[in-house]
Motif scaffolding. Structure first.
Motif, mmCIF file in Angstrom:
data_model
loop_
_atom_site.group_PDB
_atom_site.id
_atom_site.type_symbol
_atom_site.label_atom_id
_atom_site.label_comp_id
_atom_site.label_asym_id
_atom_site.label_seq_id
_atom_site.Cartn_x
_atom_site.Cartn_y
_atom_site.Cartn_z
ATOM 1 N N VAL A 44 0.868 -1.171 0.000
ATOM 2 C CA VAL A 44 0.000 0.000 0.000
ATOM 3 C C VAL A 44 0.906 1.223 0.000
ATOM 4 O O VAL A 44 1.790 1.347 0.852
ATOM 5 C CB VAL A 44 -0.929 0.031 1.232
ATOM 6 C CG1 VAL A 44 -1.715 1.337 1.278
ATOM 7 C CG2 VAL A 44 -1.879 -1.159 1.207
ATOM 8 N N GLY A 46 1.886 4.897 0.702
ATOM 9 C CA GLY A 46 1.460 5.910 1.655
ATOM 10 C C GLY A 46 2.590 6.315 2.566
ATOM 11 O O GLY A 46 3.761 6.016 2.310
ATOM 12 N N ASP A 50 0.034 9.065 7.939
ATOM 13 C CA ASP A 50 -1.385 8.924 7.595
ATOM 14 C C ASP A 50 -1.622 7.519 7.036
ATOM 15 O O ASP A 50 -1.821 7.336 5.835
ATOM 16 C CB ASP A 50 -1.783 9.986 6.567
ATOM 17 C CG ASP A 50 -3.285 9.990 6.297
ATOM 18 O OD1 ASP A 50 -4.033 9.356 7.074
ATOM 19 O OD2 ASP A 50 -3.703 10.614 5.303
ATOM 20 N N ALA A 52 -4.090 5.305 7.340
ATOM 21 C CA ALA A 52 -5.454 4.780 7.451
ATOM 22 C C ALA A 52 -5.745 3.704 6.414
ATOM 23 O O ALA A 52 -6.297 2.641 6.729
ATOM 24 C CB ALA A 52 -6.456 5.922 7.337
ATOM 25 N N GLU A 53 -5.399 3.959 5.157
ATOM 26 C CA GLU A 53 -5.681 2.978 4.100
ATOM 27 C C GLU A 53 -4.919 1.684 4.341
ATOM 28 O O GLU A 53 -5.468 0.586 4.202
ATOM 29 C CB GLU A 53 -5.307 3.559 2.736
ATOM 30 C CG GLU A 53 -5.585 2.604 1.582
ATOM 31 C CD GLU A 53 -5.148 3.155 0.233
ATOM 32 O OE1 GLU A 53 -5.189 2.396 -0.753
ATOM 33 O OE2 GLU A 53 -4.758 4.342 0.169
ATOM 34 N N ALA A 54 -3.661 1.801 4.723
ATOM 35 C CA ALA A 54 -2.836 0.613 4.937
ATOM 36 C C ALA A 54 -3.326 -0.214 6.120
ATOM 37 O O ALA A 54 -3.181 -1.443 6.139
ATOM 38 C CB ALA A 54 -1.384 1.021 5.157
ATOM 39 N N GLU A 56 -6.413 -0.625 7.167
ATOM 40 C CA GLU A 56 -7.754 -1.198 7.017
ATOM 41 C C GLU A 56 -7.677 -2.706 6.764
ATOM 42 O O GLU A 56 -7.021 -3.174 5.838
ATOM 43 C CB GLU A 56 -8.480 -0.519 5.853
ATOM 44 C CG GLU A 56 -9.936 -0.917 5.740
ATOM 45 C CD GLU A 56 -10.678 -0.103 4.693
ATOM 46 O OE1 GLU A 56 -11.788 -0.529 4.322
ATOM 47 O OE2 GLU A 56 -10.155 0.938 4.256
#
Length: 256
Positions: A44, A46, A50, A52-54, A56
């Motif tokens: 992922v 990023g 920050d 958040a996406e990783a 999830e």
């Protein structure tokens, strides 16, 4: 289980990735450049500030905070709420400071944390290699004694934290002995096949070379280690079942 590894291309993270994969654990990595993601991982793109996406959908996080400040830490760890976290901290967290602030932020988002407080990585000495190849390393406080840890031991501790129950445990992760910086240089030279010795550097010269901001914290600490060496812990052996790797082991692996 799926584990998010931050710092996956760094000194410890790459060993965490390989160890988890060997244990049959699914690995996701947070990287800036997907081309550098370790083989066999889910990447992922990023930044650790920050994630958040990783974060999830993962169950656990190998957490490395690469800054010398806790600014932004609450936002960074918020996506890790209620996940298992192994955080690579510092022995200095015992005294508080930003290391302690980061630990507190982790405690605030999960009850399933493990803190790996390291004295310092053996890889910190790589900056001496260029000088060592000339036969002499010029730096301050050659008799400062450090219990530097092999990066593989940090990784082994983290893997145990993920695959066993080490919740709410604080481990002091060190090498098996405290060696003077002069002895570290000698060992590096032996591994390189080029005898190397330490030359004591005047403090004012060291401040100029290191930069005033870094020197302000580093030099007093190194000075303190001349008479009060870094501690040596048995936690690596207790948790992993094998003794901590020595600085000699590390140098031979790196340079022989």
């Amino acid at each position: 289980m799926k584990v998010l590894v931050t710092g996956a291309t760094g000194n410890t993270g790459r060993h965490v990735v390989s160890g988890l994969r060997d244990a049959g654990v699914d690995v996701r990595v947070l990287v800036r450049d997907p081309a550098k993601a370790p083989e066999g991982t889910e990447a992922v793109v990023g930044d650790i500030t920050d994630p958040a996406e990783a974060a999830e959908g993962v169950d656990a996080v190998y957490f490395v905070w690469p800054f010398y400040s806790a600014e932004g830490i609450d936002k960074a760890v918020k996506p890790f709420k209620d996940k298992k976290i192994a955080y690579v901290s510092s022995a200095a967290a015992e005294e508080g400071g930003f290391w302690g602030d980061v630990e507190e932020a982790v405690r605030n988002v999960t009850g399933d944390w493990t803190f790996l407080r390291i004295t310092g990585l053996a890889t910190n000495t790589l900056g001496w290699v260029g000088q060592a190849k000339t036969g002499k390393v010029r730096a301050p406080y050659g008799q400062a004694k450090r219990s530097l840890v092999h990066e593989k031991d940090v990784a082994d501790m983290a893997i145990k934290a993920f695959t066993e129950d080490h919740a709410r445990q604080i481990y002091l992760v060190t090498g098996p002995e405290a060696l003077s910086q002069a002895d570290q240089v000698r060992i590096i030279g032996e591994a390189l096949g080029t005898p190397a010795k330490w030359e004591e550097q005047p403090i004012e010269e060291a401040i100029t070379q290191l930069g005033e901001e870094f020197a302000k914290s580093a030099l007093p600490y190194w000075a303190s280690l001349v008479d009060d060496p870094e501690p040596v812990s048995l936690d690596v052996a207790k948790v992993t079942g094998h003794p901590a790797r020595s600085f000699d082991d590390w140098a031979r692996e790196r340079f022989s």
